[in-house]
Scaffold this active site. Structure first.
Site, PDB file in Angstrom:
ATOM      1  N   CYS A 145       0.866  -1.383  -0.207  1.00 57.44           N
ATOM      2  CA  CYS A 145       0.066  -0.057   0.085  1.00 57.44           C
ATOM      3  C   CYS A 145       0.942   1.427  -0.097  1.00 57.44           C
ATOM      4  O   CYS A 145       1.595   1.601  -0.884  1.00 57.44           O
ATOM      5  CB  CYS A 145      -0.956  -0.191   0.957  1.00 57.44           C
ATOM      6  SG  CYS A 145      -2.224   1.010   0.969  1.00 57.44           S
ATOM      7  N   HIS A 193      -4.023  -4.844   0.051  1.00 56.50           N
ATOM      8  CA  HIS A 193      -3.560  -5.166   1.378  1.00 56.50           C
ATOM      9  C   HIS A 193      -3.676  -6.675   1.446  1.00 56.50           C
ATOM     10  O   HIS A 193      -4.796  -7.271   1.490  1.00 56.50           O
ATOM     11  CB  HIS A 193      -4.735  -4.496   2.439  1.00 56.50           C
ATOM     12  CG  HIS A 193      -4.216  -3.176   2.549  1.00 56.50           C
ATOM     13  ND1 HIS A 193      -3.417  -2.638   3.680  1.00 56.50           N
ATOM     14  CD2 HIS A 193      -4.841  -1.947   1.843  1.00 56.50           C
ATOM     15  CE1 HIS A 193      -3.404  -1.304   3.663  1.00 56.50           C
ATOM     16  NE2 HIS A 193      -4.321  -0.968   2.864  1.00 56.50           N
ATOM     17  N   GLU A 252      -2.584  -8.569   3.416  1.00 55.63           N
ATOM     18  CA  GLU A 252      -2.715  -8.950   4.955  1.00 55.63           C
ATOM     19  C   GLU A 252      -4.408  -8.976   5.265  1.00 55.63           C
ATOM     20  O   GLU A 252      -4.874  -9.482   6.125  1.00 55.63           O
ATOM     21  CB  GLU A 252      -2.302  -8.316   5.842  1.00 55.63           C
ATOM     22  CG  GLU A 252      -2.708  -6.852   6.275  1.00 55.63           C
ATOM     23  CD  GLU A 252      -2.294  -5.701   4.993  1.00 55.63           C
ATOM     24  OE1 GLU A 252      -1.846  -5.878   3.878  1.00 55.63           O
ATOM     25  OE2 GLU A 252      -2.662  -4.679   5.411  1.00 55.63           O
TER      26      GLU A 252
END
Lengths: 198, 251
Positions: free
Chosen positions: A77, A180, A182
């Site tokens: 990001c 993202h 994650e």
């Protein structure tokens, strides 16, 4: 394997740590140049504002540490944007690993295209690359951002929002993802585990 | 293509998930960590976690519960309830939240939106707006919808966007708990007027209501609680339905 997650004064690094832990890894969160230099993998997560984050890196000499790193390095990001040359966000000179400019999304029609670009969108035009190994076709990943990297030679995947932009970059030992991983469910987990396997 | 998002909301009171009708009459719906994990696994696009008693009781949302949920799931996670300062936001982001949602504090001190957006970026600041129709005009309400304000909803939505909110979570108090459908009219009005995403909330009762709020309501995302908690509308079925109806959705 020693995985260093670069700590800096903005953003949610915690969710990156949790995602790595779910993969069975034991990442350390650090802004110590020696810890970062000695790691097998370095992850530079992101969220926040470009000039503040660059200021934090410079104040600790981490800008040079990142430029000198030889082991696999992953920006996420804001981490992707800071690896580029320049960001329109507060006219910030970035690290220049990728010769790419970061621009703000300007929607022609604000009803159809809102800014920030928030939500799940597809990775397209995937090139053969170890980071993208065994991904499903046009997989969905989660985005939250108002600025994007322009398309470049280092682009290994794109996403379409208003226009095509760089979803993932790779040059030498540096990889960077605008979405993202994650927070991108199984697809994100695959991207992170691919990175750990590079 | 960017998809529409389906967001289950976990309303938390004393560490348990609860959901009432029109914000009163709370009943227990389970362990928030288990629910969060179940939603994440069955394809929810995002989760919202609201400590609904936080403002009333002057309590802070429990950071350790946030951490437990964040560790268990791999989708985005917004936390709200009792957040009023930059420090509160820092604590929750460090605990594992991806975004925070503010409501009453923003009404009381609108400058805090600018402050939080500057510090953490607009992308993680969601402003929740509880709206109610009072004699034909929409007014913002605070404190779990109990306290009316003099703020007109459409004007307030524009103000929070101008101050740097990254998203608006719009809850219609008139529709909440009714299961009669979302407030499509005001959602559409606000979504069309603003350049930031609008999450519609309040009133979901069946799958068609989601289609309606994405089409007529022009919502970017739709949030619901009890119909998901009590498995009246399973998320995988809802997504298949929306896909068949031509709504762009993550499969």
């Amino acid at each position: 394997m020693k995985i260093a997650v670069i700590k800096y004064n903005s953003g949610n690094v915690q969710s990156v740590l949790y995602a790595l832990e779910r993969l069975g890894a034991h990442p350390i969160l650090t802004d110590d140049p020696n810890e970062i230099k000695s790691a097998d993998r370095v992850i530079f997560p992101g969220q926040g504002e470009a000039s503040t984050a660059m200021g934090y890196l410079k104040a600790r000499g981490l800008d040079q540490v990142i430029r000198d790193i030889k082991q696999p390095f992953l920006g996420v990001c804001l981490g992707l944007q800071l690896l580029c040359e320049h960001s329109e966000e507060n006219d910030t000179e970035c690290l220049g690993i990728f010769p790419v400019k970061v621009k703000k999304f300007i929607p022609e029609n604000s009803q159809e295209f809102k800014v920030p670009h928030v939500g799940w969108n597809e990775l397209e035009n995937l090139k053969a690359n170890p980071l993208l190994k065994d991904l499903p076709e046009n997989p969905f990943v989660y985005y939250v951002h108002s600025y994007y990297a322009e398309l470049s030679e280092a682009t290994i995947a794109t996403t379409h929002y208003i226009h095509d932009f760089t979803a993932i970059l790779n040059r030498d030992n540096y990889w960077a993802i605008q979405a993202h991983p994650e927070k991108s469910s199984e697809v994100g987990e695959k991207l992170l585990s691919n990175f750990l396997s590079i | 293509m960017l998809t529409k998002r389906i967001i289950p909301c976990l309303d938390i009171k004393d560490g348990r998930t609860v959901k009432g009708v029109n914000f009163v009459q709370l009943r227990d719906a389970g362990d928030p960590v288990e629910l969060a994990k179940a939603y994440s696994d069955e394809g929810a696009d995002e989760l919202v976690f609201l400590d609904i008693t936080a403002t009333v009781d002057k309590r802070k949302t429990l950071a350790d519960l946030v951490t437990k949920v964040a560790k268990a799931i791999n989708i985005p996670f917004t936390v709200g309830g009792g957040i009023s300062t930059v420090e509160d936001v820092k604590v929750l982001l460090n605990a594992g939240a991806d975004k925070i949602s503010i409501n009453s504090a923003a009404v009381k001190n609108p400058g805090v939106i600018d402050e939080m957006a500057r510090e953490f970026g607009s992308q993680c600041i969601v402003v929740a707006i509880d709206t109610r129709d009072v004699d034909g005009t929409d007014y913002v309400h605070t404190h779990g919808g109990r306290k009316p304000t003099l703020l007109q909803t459409q004007a307030w939505a524009k103000e929070v966007a101008d101050r740097g909110a990254g998203e608006i979570l719009l809850t219609s108090m008139d529709h909440d708990g009714t299961k009669a459908g979302f407030a499509n009219e005001i959602t559409s009005e606000i979504s069309s007027a603003l350049s930031i995403p609008v999450i519609a909330s309040g009133g979901a009762g069946n799958m068609a209501h989601f289609k309606d709020v994405f089409t007529f309501g022009k919502a970017d995302a739709a949030l619901a609680a009890s119909i998901f908690h009590f498995k009246e509308v399973p998320i995988p079925e809802l997504k298949s339905y929306l896909d068949e109806e031509g709504i762009v959705i993550r499969k």
